[in-house]
Write an enzyme that holds these catalytic residues in place. Structure first.
Site, short mmCIF file in Angstrom:
data_model
loop_
_atom_site.label_atom_id
_atom_site.label_comp_id
_atom_site.label_asym_id
_atom_site.label_seq_id
_atom_site.Cartn_x
_atom_site.Cartn_y
_atom_site.Cartn_z
N PRO A 1 0.79 -1.23 0.00
CA PRO A 1 0.00 0.00 0.00
C PRO A 1 0.82 1.28 0.00
O PRO A 1 0.24 2.37 -0.04
CB PRO A 1 -0.80 -0.12 1.30
CG PRO A 1 0.08 -0.92 2.19
CD PRO A 1 0.78 -1.91 1.30
N ASP A 18 3.17 0.72 -12.01
CA ASP A 18 1.96 1.54 -12.00
C ASP A 18 2.23 2.87 -11.31
O ASP A 18 3.22 3.02 -10.57
CB ASP A 18 0.83 0.81 -11.27
CG ASP A 18 0.29 -0.36 -12.07
OD1 ASP A 18 0.50 -0.40 -13.28
OD2 ASP A 18 -0.35 -1.24 -11.46
N LYS A 69 -1.85 4.92 -14.52
CA LYS A 69 -3.25 5.10 -14.91
C LYS A 69 -3.78 6.35 -14.23
O LYS A 69 -3.61 6.52 -13.03
CB LYS A 69 -4.08 3.89 -14.49
CG LYS A 69 -5.55 3.97 -14.86
CD LYS A 69 -6.28 2.72 -14.42
CE LYS A 69 -7.74 2.78 -14.80
NZ LYS A 69 -8.49 1.59 -14.34
N GLY A 125 0.79 -1.57 -7.27
CA GLY A 125 0.39 -1.19 -5.93
C GLY A 125 -0.49 -2.26 -5.31
O GLY A 125 -1.28 -2.91 -6.00
N GLY A 126 -0.36 -2.47 -4.01
CA GLY A 126 -1.18 -3.47 -3.33
C GLY A 126 -0.80 -4.87 -3.73
O GLY A 126 0.38 -5.24 -3.70
N ASP A 127 -1.79 -5.67 -4.13
CA ASP A 127 -1.57 -7.05 -4.55
C ASP A 127 -1.92 -7.18 -6.03
O ASP A 127 -2.92 -6.61 -6.48
CB ASP A 127 -2.45 -7.98 -3.72
CG ASP A 127 -2.26 -9.44 -4.09
OD1 ASP A 127 -1.42 -10.10 -3.46
OD2 ASP A 127 -2.94 -9.91 -5.02
N ALA A 166 -4.31 -2.95 -0.69
CA ALA A 166 -4.64 -1.60 -0.21
C ALA A 166 -5.64 -1.66 0.93
O ALA A 166 -5.52 -0.92 1.92
CB ALA A 166 -5.18 -0.77 -1.36
N MET A 199 -11.15 2.49 -5.68
CA MET A 199 -11.41 3.36 -6.84
C MET A 199 -12.78 4.02 -6.77
O MET A 199 -13.51 4.09 -7.76
CB MET A 199 -11.28 2.54 -8.14
CG MET A 199 -9.89 1.95 -8.34
SD MET A 199 -9.79 0.82 -9.76
CE MET A 199 -10.62 -0.65 -9.10
#
Length: 256
Positions: A18, A41, A63, A94-96, A125, A175
């Site tokens: 995260p 990313d 993105k 990011g995250g998994d 996250a 998101m």
């Protein structure tokens, strides 16, 4: 690890966690530090990228506002092309990689091209944000079900969230910054109480992290008033009212 006999590199789908580089797995940290090529990313924290060697080639596929600098099909093609050229690729997310990270699509593209793939999980996250805010997603007396949904994925109105939020349940929304008002309306229309607690965790596990709270009916105004920006997750449920006083004090100090 490349395959010299075949002249093919390996694509490593790596979860960067995260934000805080201390939350990388040992495997992820080793791959980042030894990588010669990283495709990353936009949500990967600069502190994670700073672990890479100086001669590492970095390619950003960030993105923004629901649009990749490269479409997903071109990202897939990039990974395949580099691996077939004999390069090992660290695809840093990011995250998994497998939680709203499109890792599954990239895995399928690599396998279809005969490119070997390793998947290295990361702290998602949702889990990282909840832990940093000391907000338990499950609690024996409060919630025994957790659901993860995307707040702007293939059309919010097309997603069936019925039964995912409410008493005894926790809903974590990824998101959802741009669609927060519509999210609140959708959940209330599905029968979730307007006063259901909500926590918005912005920039989780980073120095500028904030935790903001409101009833569900006040989610849209909260996001607008506080000018919340991605990355942020939204937690809906009774557990959203919880959290350590010491943790919240630190968060308030960090965001002041």
């Amino acid at each position: 690890m490349s395959h010299p006999a075949l002249g093919i590199g390996t694509v490593h789908l790596v979860g960067a966690g995260p934000g805080d580089p201390d939350l990388l797995t040992l495997r992820a940290a080793r791959l980042v530090m030894n990588a010669r090529l990283i495709v990353h990313d936009g949500l990967v924290d600069p502190a994670v990228l700073a672990l890479a060697r100086r001669d590492c080639r970095m390619i950003s596929v960030a993105k923004q506002r629901a649009r990749h600098s490269l479409p997903q099909s071109e990202i897939n093609a990039l990974l395949v092309r580099e691996a077939l050229a004999g390069n090992d690729v660290v695809r840093l997310k990011g995250g998994d990689p497998f939680v709203f990270g499109r890792g599954g699509e990239e895995l399928e593209a690599c396998k279809a091209a005969g490119v070997p793939v390793e998947v290295v999980p990361g702290v998602s996250a949702a889990l990282g944000a909840a832990a940093a805010a000391q907000l338990p997603l499950t609690h024996r007396a409060k919630a025994s079900v957790v659901s993860f949904v995307a707040g702007q994925c293939q059309g919010l109105s097309e997603q069936n969230w019925a039964g995912l939020a409410g008493v005894g349940r926790t809903l974590v929304i990824y998101m959802g910054v741009a669609t927060a008002e519509a999210i609140a309306e959708k959940l209330i229309a599905d029968g979730v109480a307007p006063e259901m607690p909500v926590a918005v965790i912005e920039n989780a596990c980073r120095p500028q992290m904030r935790v903001l709270r409101a009833p569900l009916a006040g989610l849209g105004p909260l996001m607008a008033r506080e000018r919340v920006k991605s990355p942020a997750v939204i937690v809906v449920g009774t557990v959203a009212a919880r959290g350590s006083g010491a943790a919240l004090a630190r968060l308030a100090e960090a965001s002041a």
